[in-house]
Scaffold this motif. Structure first.
Motif, mmCIF file in Angstrom:
data_model
loop_
_atom_site.group_PDB
_atom_site.id
_atom_site.type_symbol
_atom_site.label_atom_id
_atom_site.label_comp_id
_atom_site.label_asym_id
_atom_site.label_seq_id
_atom_site.Cartn_x
_atom_site.Cartn_y
_atom_site.Cartn_z
ATOM 1 N N CYS A 136 35.938 -11.917 9.823
ATOM 2 C CA CYS A 136 36.115 -13.339 9.519
ATOM 3 C C CYS A 136 34.846 -13.912 8.896
ATOM 4 N N ALA A 137 33.681 -13.502 9.408
ATOM 5 C CA ALA A 137 32.417 -13.990 8.848
ATOM 6 C C ALA A 137 32.276 -13.597 7.389
ATOM 7 N N GLU A 138 32.726 -12.392 7.058
ATOM 8 C CA GLU A 138 32.644 -11.936 5.666
ATOM 9 C C GLU A 138 33.493 -12.796 4.738
ATOM 10 N N GLN A 139 34.524 -13.439 5.287
ATOM 11 C CA GLN A 139 35.405 -14.286 4.478
ATOM 12 C C GLN A 139 34.898 -15.720 4.360
ATOM 13 N N HIS A 140 33.826 -16.049 5.085
ATOM 14 C CA HIS A 140 33.291 -17.413 5.055
ATOM 15 C C HIS A 140 31.783 -17.394 4.803
ATOM 16 N N PRO A 141 31.348 -16.906 3.633
ATOM 17 C CA PRO A 141 29.905 -16.838 3.358
ATOM 18 C C PRO A 141 29.283 -18.225 3.239
ATOM 19 N N VAL A 142 28.026 -18.315 3.585
ATOM 20 C CA VAL A 142 27.237 -19.534 3.440
ATOM 21 C C VAL A 142 26.085 -19.216 2.505
ATOM 22 N N PHE A 143 26.013 -19.924 1.377
ATOM 23 C CA PHE A 143 25.026 -19.609 0.349
ATOM 24 C C PHE A 143 25.118 -18.142 -0.051
#
Length: 471
Positions: free
Chosen positions: A151-158
């Motif tokens: 899930c984190a890979e689908q919601h990158p930040v910068f």
């Protein structure tokens, strides 16, 4: 139940209520800092208080188990950890997975670049669940970790995948910790050798509960009537089947939230000592450092912070403006310029921009540079023109890339130019510095998430100083 036992249970319930009220004071600080989800945490604590008060007032046979099964321990742990880590932007935040399942992140920290799961459960029970591969539909934590990482890979930040951190308040087995690190999760907490559990001889009962995401999870602005009484069952897989659209963390920071944090500071977490607001039943032994490099060397998520900054026209103008370079003590005939001068006296924009630029490569597209040069050459004063030349000498100038042409649709020459500027930044994996909030909002509404840092706008004012009133 005998009178003495009933009184003891009532005293325990009153103690829990008192401690829950102390937690609400900590939530007050979160709300003052505009942490998203703080009101959700408040509602959950209030629901627990209501549940305990209801048991006390009804005169029913409330047992000690009814008091101890409260989620206040987990809520207190989340609050304590959130008070002890820097740059928290979200509490109990929902994110969707690729298959439209919802994942609840206990704490979003480091300006969105860290996702933290707080775990209060018995380490023996967690180890047993891990070595048995789960039971009764409950996922072991190593499988939960896979969900978090994907899930984190689908919601990158910068352009960077958030680091996933599992924070064990009561410790975890070495075997489980290793399995989590193998899946890309950073582990925080005391490690217990597997052979100390003696699981070949007995099975330990699990008395903890840390999963706060119910199947009917609602947004913090929704009616929480279904949370009047806490649920006693656990949802160990941290997922339910209700899809939700999460638009809270799109890789943007306002000037106010970022004024003291340059891009270099968007890095692995360094703990800071938080206020001691947690009552004794909720108090955690918060260590002052994250896992060492050796303990985390197997982690897969090693994305480096973005070190490339893309300047749009508004950022270049603000940087060279006379207002931002010592010329803020004027009252101009133009009300907007006077307002910007007042803003500058309160919050110098160049300090903000320099904090963004520190340690980064600066770039701009040729089209933005041409338009900026035309504006400065037409209405800029002598000092502003000199500063413009100095700024352009620092930039890497690249051809514009209309990456967003088929993704963001707006009308007008200015909008087309803005789309080109932001598209160039995206194509180069750079963070665009801008005061153009309208374009960013429009792009977000069209489903495009842009990596941006905001600053306050400033106009070129040197030529207007001669007709302004000096302060």
């Amino acid at each position: 139940m005998e009178m003495g036992e009933r009184r003891a249970v009532a005293d325990l319930a009153l103690e829990k209520i008192s401690e829950a009220k102390a937690l609400l004071a900590q939530v007050d600080d979160m709300e003052k800092n505009h942490i998203k989800g703080a009101s959700k945490l408040r509602k959950r604590i209030q629901a627990e208080i209501k549940f305990l008060n209801k048991g006390l007032k009804s005169g029913s046979e409330m047992k000690e188990d009814h008091v101890m099964c409260s989620n206040l321990g987990q809520l207190g742990a989340v609050s304590a950890v959130a008070a002890s880590v820097p740059n928290v932007t979200g509490i109990l935040q929902p994110f969707t997975t690729m298959i439209n399942e919802k994942l609840i992140i206990d704490i979003v920290a480091d300006n969105g670049r860290q996702w933290m799961k707080v775990i209060m459960r018995n380490p023996k029970a967690l180890h047993l669940l891990y070595i048995s591969g789960g039971r009764k539909g409950t996922k072991p934590l190593d499988e939960v970790a896979e969900d978090f990482v994907m899930c984190a890979e689908q919601h990158p930040v910068f352009y960077t995948t958030p680091k996933v951190v599992f924070w064990f308040c009561n410790g975890m087995s070495e075997g489980l910790a290793t399995a989590l690190e193998d899946r890309g999760v950073h582990v925080h907490g005391h490690r217990i050798p597997d052979n100390q559990f003696g699981l070949a001889d007995f099975i330990v009962e699990d008395s903890g509960s840390e999963d706060l995401d119910s199947e009917d999870e609602e947004s913090e602005d929704d009616n929480d009537s279904n949370e009047d009484e806490p649920k006693e069952e656990n949802h160990d897989d941290d997922l339910n089947k209700e899809g939700t659209y999460e638009d809270g963390l799109i890789g943007t920071l306002s000037e106010e939230k970022h004024s003291n944090n340059n891009v270099d500071h968007l890095c692995p977490l360094e703990l800071q000592k938080g206020p001691d607001l947690v009552p004794h039943l909720f108090k955690l032994q918060i260590e002052k450092s994250m896992p060492t490099e050796a303990s985390s060397e197997n982690c897969q998520n090693k994305n480096e912070p973005v070190r490339k900054i893309n300047l749009d026209i508004t950022a270049m103008i603000a940087y060279v403006s006379a207002t931002a370079n010592g010329g803020a003590n004027f009252i101009f005939k133009d009300k907007l310029l006077t307002e910007q001068a007042e803003w500058e006296r309160k919050s110098p924009v160049k300090e903000t921009l320099d904090s963004y630029f520190k340690g980064c490569e600066l770039m701009a597209c040729q089209e933005a540079v041409d338009h900026f040069s035309s504006i400065v050459g037409t209405i800029g004063g002598e000092g502003e023109q000199t500063r413009a030349e100095q700024l352009l000498a620092r930039l890497t100038i690249v051809p514009g890339v209309d990456y967003l042409k088929d993704k963001v649709r707006q009308g007008g020459r200015a909008s087309d130019r803005a789309r080109l500027v932001f598209g160039t930044g995206h194509a180069h994996r750079a963070i665009t510095v801008t005061s153009n909030g309208n374009f960013v909002r429009s792009a977000t509404q069209q489903g495009v998430k842009l990596a941006v840092l905001f600053h306050q706008p400033r106009a070129l004012t040197e030529a207007k100083e001669s007709t302004a009133t000096s302060l």
